[in-house]
Scaffold this active site. Sequence first.
Site, PDB file in Angstrom:
ATOM      1  CB  CYS A   1      -1.013  -0.025   1.148  1.00  0.00           C
ATOM      2  SG  CYS A   1      -2.324   1.195   0.912  1.00  0.00           S
TER       3      CYS A   1
ATOM      4  CG  HIS B   1      -3.609  -3.224   3.172  1.00  0.00           C
ATOM      5  ND1 HIS B   1      -2.607  -2.829   4.036  1.00  0.00           N
ATOM      6  CD2 HIS B   1      -4.112  -2.101   2.637  1.00  0.00           C
ATOM      7  CE1 HIS B   1      -2.513  -1.513   4.038  1.00  0.00           C
ATOM      8  NE2 HIS B   1      -3.421  -1.037   3.195  1.00  0.00           N
TER       9      HIS B   1
ATOM     10  CD  GLU C   1      -1.369  -5.723   5.542  1.00  0.00           C
ATOM     11  OE1 GLU C   1      -1.114  -5.990   4.357  1.00  0.00           O
ATOM     12  OE2 GLU C   1      -1.790  -4.606   5.910  1.00  0.00           O
TER      13      GLU C   1
END
Length: 247
Positions: A111, A215, A217
């Site tokens: 990001c 994202h 994660e």
Amino acid sequence: MSKPLIGITTRNSKDADGHPLTALQHSYSAAILQAGGVPIPIPSILEAENWRDLYFRLAGILFSGGGDVSLEYFSGADHPRVSGVDPLRDSTEIALMRAAANDGKPILGICRGAQLMNVALGGTLYTHIPDQVENALDHAYPTNLRKVLVHSVTIDKDSRSAKIFGETLLNVNSLHHQALKDIAPSLRVVGRAPDGIVEAVEISDHPYAVAVQWHPEWLTGQLPTQKLFKSFVAASGKSSIENRESI
Ligand code: MN
């Protein structure tokens, strides 16, 4: 073989009494742990003589998400929605990014990390997508939708990222209001959303430098995401062994 040390950039925050604080969501560290690395948060307060001592010990660096990059680093239109600018973080990360890009130290950008990669290497950003890109999709979903897949990303078939993910059509989350505009000379765009917004870039001619606008994660249950983090940690482990042998 010891596990590679993966530096993760952090944001500056404040505790309840207003004292400065280093902040990092656990999701980044958890993803690195899951992939076999050891996460090391990097305080965004390091002057040159200190970040170099940490930098040389790190096998790879994950540039995490966060607020907007300061306009002083690129030519972009100022906009009332530019927010979360963190000058100490900017200067720390830009120094780390340029060093890692130059030295071939493995890089994963997420990001803001993708935006920072582009700016640090000479590119620019759209500072607010809805006002600067015609017919853009909604990319700025609220933060309670971190795990919701909201748009697709098409990855170039002949890119490193296609090999990493093992797929060329991904479904991703989207929590950004800025995006890459003019692309830095050393970067290659390898993934786009259906509206053309850049979602994945690589540094050409680098052992491992990949950055994504979404994202991952928050999507570590997905196989392509697991492959991304595992390939990054593996490249970092390989790189640190080669560096040790060359000393
Ligand atoms: Mn997006």
